[in-house]
Design a protein around this motif. Structure first.
Motif, PDB file in Angstrom:
ATOM      1  N   SER A 267      61.780  50.421  12.003  1.00 55.50           N
ATOM      2  CA  SER A 267      61.121  49.124  11.967  1.00 55.50           C
ATOM      3  C   SER A 267      60.480  48.932  10.596  1.00 55.50           C
ATOM      4  N   VAL A 268      60.093  47.715  10.296  1.00 52.69           N
ATOM      5  CA  VAL A 268      59.417  47.443   9.030  1.00 52.69           C
ATOM      6  C   VAL A 268      58.138  48.266   8.928  1.00 52.69           C
ATOM      7  N   GLU A 269      57.386  48.329  10.030  1.00 50.02           N
ATOM      8  CA  GLU A 269      56.116  49.060  10.019  1.00 50.02           C
ATOM      9  C   GLU A 269      56.331  50.552   9.793  1.00 50.02           C
ATOM     10  N   ALA A 270      57.402  51.108  10.366  1.00 52.01           N
ATOM     11  CA  ALA A 270      57.678  52.533  10.180  1.00 52.01           C
ATOM     12  C   ALA A 270      58.197  52.830   8.785  1.00 52.01           C
ATOM     13  N   LEU A 271      58.912  51.856   8.199  1.00 54.91           N
ATOM     14  CA  LEU A 271      59.498  52.055   6.880  1.00 54.91           C
ATOM     15  C   LEU A 271      58.474  51.916   5.762  1.00 54.91           C
ATOM     16  N   ALA A 272      57.465  51.083   5.973  1.00 59.82           N
ATOM     17  CA  ALA A 272      56.499  50.774   4.910  1.00 59.82           C
ATOM     18  C   ALA A 272      55.882  52.021   4.269  1.00 59.82           C
ATOM     19  N   PRO A 273      55.304  52.965   5.036  1.00 51.88           N
ATOM     20  CA  PRO A 273      54.701  54.133   4.381  1.00 51.88           C
ATOM     21  C   PRO A 273      55.704  55.040   3.690  1.00 51.88           C
ATOM     22  N   LEU A 274      56.967  54.979   4.089  1.00 52.49           N
ATOM     23  CA  LEU A 274      57.984  55.819   3.462  1.00 52.49           C
ATOM     24  C   LEU A 274      58.408  55.276   2.104  1.00 52.49           C
ATOM     25  N   THR A 275      58.231  53.974   1.898  1.00 53.86           N
ATOM     26  CA  THR A 275      58.606  53.366   0.628  1.00 53.86           C
ATOM     27  C   THR A 275      57.422  53.160  -0.292  1.00 53.86           C
ATOM     28  N   GLY A 276      56.211  53.223   0.271  1.00 55.63           N
ATOM     29  CA  GLY A 276      55.024  53.009  -0.547  1.00 55.63           C
ATOM     30  C   GLY A 276      54.661  51.547  -0.734  1.00 55.63           C
ATOM     31  N   TYR A 277      55.308  50.648   0.036  1.00 55.10           N
ATOM     32  CA  TYR A 277      55.002  49.229  -0.057  1.00 55.10           C
ATOM     33  C   TYR A 277      54.453  48.743   1.281  1.00 55.10           C
ATOM     34  N   SER A 278      53.682  47.672   1.227  1.00 58.76           N
ATOM     35  CA  SER A 278      53.058  47.143   2.439  1.00 58.76           C
ATOM     36  C   SER A 278      54.092  46.468   3.328  1.00 58.76           C
ATOM     37  N   PRO A 279      53.828  46.374   4.647  1.00 58.15           N
ATOM     38  CA  PRO A 279      54.733  45.644   5.542  1.00 58.15           C
ATOM     39  C   PRO A 279      54.960  44.202   5.082  1.00 58.15           C
ATOM     40  N   ALA A 280      53.907  43.565   4.522  1.00 60.56           N
ATOM     41  CA  ALA A 280      54.047  42.176   4.064  1.00 60.56           C
ATOM     42  C   ALA A 280      55.117  42.068   2.973  1.00 60.56           C
TER      43      ALA A 280
ATOM     44  N   GLN B 111      64.488  48.634  -6.623  1.00 65.42           N
ATOM     45  CA  GLN B 111      65.629  49.531  -6.578  1.00 65.42           C
ATOM     46  C   GLN B 111      65.237  50.901  -6.025  1.00 65.42           C
ATOM     47  N   ALA B 112      64.058  51.381  -6.417  1.00 60.82           N
ATOM     48  CA  ALA B 112      63.622  52.695  -5.949  1.00 60.82           C
ATOM     49  C   ALA B 112      63.479  52.722  -4.428  1.00 60.82           C
ATOM     50  N   ALA B 113      62.999  51.617  -3.860  1.00 61.83           N
ATOM     51  CA  ALA B 113      62.860  51.552  -2.406  1.00 61.83           C
ATOM     52  C   ALA B 113      64.230  51.529  -1.732  1.00 61.83           C
ATOM     53  N   LEU B 114      65.187  50.864  -2.345  1.00 63.44           N
ATOM     54  CA  LEU B 114      66.545  50.827  -1.791  1.00 63.44           C
ATOM     55  C   LEU B 114      67.177  52.215  -1.801  1.00 63.44           C
ATOM     56  N   VAL B 115      66.895  52.987  -2.859  1.00 62.55           N
ATOM     57  CA  VAL B 115      67.424  54.350  -2.924  1.00 62.55           C
ATOM     58  C   VAL B 115      66.896  55.182  -1.769  1.00 62.55           C
TER      59      VAL B 115
ATOM     60  N   ALA C 219      50.846  59.017  -3.221  1.00 62.65           N
ATOM     61  CA  ALA C 219      52.066  59.806  -3.023  1.00 62.65           C
ATOM     62  C   ALA C 219      53.162  58.970  -2.375  1.00 62.65           C
ATOM     63  N   ARG C 220      52.805  58.205  -1.358  1.00 61.67           N
ATOM     64  CA  ARG C 220      53.798  57.337  -0.709  1.00 61.67           C
ATOM     65  C   ARG C 220      54.322  56.293  -1.689  1.00 61.67           C
ATOM     66  N   HIS C 221      53.433  55.832  -2.559  1.00 59.94           N
ATOM     67  CA  HIS C 221      53.826  54.815  -3.534  1.00 59.94           C
ATOM     68  C   HIS C 221      54.764  55.394  -4.593  1.00 59.94           C
ATOM     69  N   MET C 222      54.576  56.660  -4.936  1.00 61.57           N
ATOM     70  CA  MET C 222      55.411  57.303  -5.951  1.00 61.57           C
ATOM     71  C   MET C 222      56.731  57.821  -5.392  1.00 61.57           C
ATOM     72  N   LEU C 223      56.762  58.126  -4.110  1.00 59.76           N
ATOM     73  CA  LEU C 223      57.918  58.787  -3.517  1.00 59.76           C
ATOM     74  C   LEU C 223      59.249  58.102  -3.794  1.00 59.76           C
TER      75      LEU C 223
END
Length: 424
Positions: free
Chosen positions: A19-32, A46-50, A398-402
């Motif tokens: 879900s968007v909510e579950a993915l947000a912390p893994l990419t380092g970006y907010s659900p919004a 691009q980094a989030a797509l990777v 860390a989540r933001h850099m990942l």
């Protein structure tokens, strides 16, 4: 009514089964932000797509064959920065901390490491440190001596990186980066680093890192007060081996005005605490009397504060209750606890925080938890927590850099694949 067209990002997310909510912390970006990408209102980073593509490829795997990234922990203290990165799949391959009491606490909380804690980093050869993808360092700030390049040339002495940082602990960070060329680094320091020596110290640090060939976005000062009930401002400096669009501006930091209050980290003292600490509370859950200020000390602090008020100064103790946030916990807290004194009501002397409450205040324990091992004396524990980082801040960074660390790893793999025919 026709369904709204789905974006490529939305399709990829669905393939990952998140879900968007579950993915947000893994990419380092907010659900919004992710929802804007979902609706095609903005172009996904691009980094989030990777990261998302990697999740799609790994879907169904039960155990990764190797860590997502390898990192080293310099000036490690009790492992606060490590606690932000390790849960994201990182493996610590080298630790350096010179203080023997901090080493004791670190080893107690990371007992399964396959490496010994190294002592004085200034005596460690960079080539002896294992290869790593990420360098983490909460380096101490020491004075930088900057002399004119023309004078150095006249004397036949080196200048620039080798000279301007020599003799400081930052030099040890820089020489390790120069030797190993990690994919990324994160450096943490006090807010006043920016103004140290009229800004010259910070100028040398930034120039040195960029001269090493790293992309170093504008650093950010983050107040931990949005995460923990404490005013604590620290500067974070991130760097990446490859040019990228990482920005601290994208990091969604909770407002300090709406942060948690001290009541969330204090011992409840009503017997409801799940795992009461026998070192800090009695059998009924009451905080031990040894943390209550003596009449003599309490009177001294009141007189000291009154004297400075009369002189127009701002010095004094910090008396706080359950509905407040605290001042910055410092390494000198063991002396008199004056910066954070817990109000116990009219006619009763205030008390210090217990080391367990300090662990919660710094985010090493969640509110109500007592899992972080504190194997040292109260004096050493106060010093260690006062010198440490606020763990929830590092977790957010860390989540933001990942995604960018993962993107670097993917690029390395792509380069290797391209070279395989040549190697064969």
């Amino acid at each position: 009514m026709l369904d709204e067209p789905r974006s490529d990002f939305s399709r990829l997310r669905e393939r990952a089964g998140l879900s968007v909510e579950a993915l947000a912390p893994l990419t380092g970006y907010s659900p919004a932000t992710l929802y804007r990408w979902e609706r095609g209102e903005a172009t996904p980073r691009q980094a989030a797509l990777v990261v998302l593509e990697d999740l799609v490829n790994k879907r169904g795997a039960t155990e990764p064959e190797k860590p997502a990234f390898r990192f080293i922990d310099l000036f490690a203290g009790i492992g606060g920065i490590r606690r932000g990165f390790e849960p994201l799949g990182g493996k610590c391959v080298f630790t350096s901390e010179w203080d023997r009491f901090a080493q004791t606490t670190y080893a107690a909380n990371f007992p399964h490491d396959d490496h010994e804690i190294s002592g004085d980093i200034t005596k460690t050869e960079a080539k002896d440190i294992p290869e790593h993808d990420l360098l983490l360092a909460g380096f101490p700030c020491q004075p930088f001596s900057i002399a004119g390049v023309s004078k150095k040339n006249a004397l036949g002495r080196a200048h620039g990186f080798a000279d301007e940082t020599q003799g400081t602990l930052f030099f040890d960070v820089a020489r390790i980066i120069a030797e190993h060329r990690p994919k990324a680094f994160l450096l943490e320091n006090v807010k006043n680093l920016v103004n140290h020596d009229k800004g010259r110290t910070f100028e040398v640090i930034m120039r040195t890192l960029r001269d090493l060939g790293y992309h170093v976005p504008t650093p950010r000062v983050i107040n931990a007060k949005g995460y923990v009930p404490q005013h604590r401002e620290r500067i974070l400096i991130a760097g990446f081996r490859e040019e990228c669009d990482f920005s601290f501006d994208d990091l969604d930091v909770p407002s300090p005005l709406n942060g948690p209050k001290l009541g969330t980290i204090l011992h409840p003292e009503d017997g409801s605490e799940k795992s009461p600490d026998k070192h800090y509370t009695d059998a009924s859950g009451k905080v031990s009397d040894k943390y209550t200020l003596t009449d003599h000390l309490w009177q001294y602090l009141q007189d000291y504060a009154a004297k400075h008020r009369a002189a127009g100064n701002g010095f004094g103790f910090g008396l706080v209750g359950k509905g407040d946030a605290a001042r910055t916990l410092s390494a000198r807290y063991y002396k008199d606890g004056s910066e954070i004194l817990i109000d116990r009501g009219e006619g009763r002397n205030p008390r210090r925080l217990t080391p367990r409450e300090c662990a919660r205040l710094m985010g090493f324990d969640k509110p109500g938890e007592s899992s972080f091992i504190i194997p040292v004396s109260d004096t050493q524990a106060y010093k260690q927590f006062g010198n440490s980082v606020a763990v929830p801040v590092i977790e957010a960074v860390a989540r933001h850099m990942l995604p960018y660390i993962a993107a670097e790893a993917a690029q390395d793999q792509e380069h290797l694949q391209r070279r395989l025919p040549l190697i064969g």
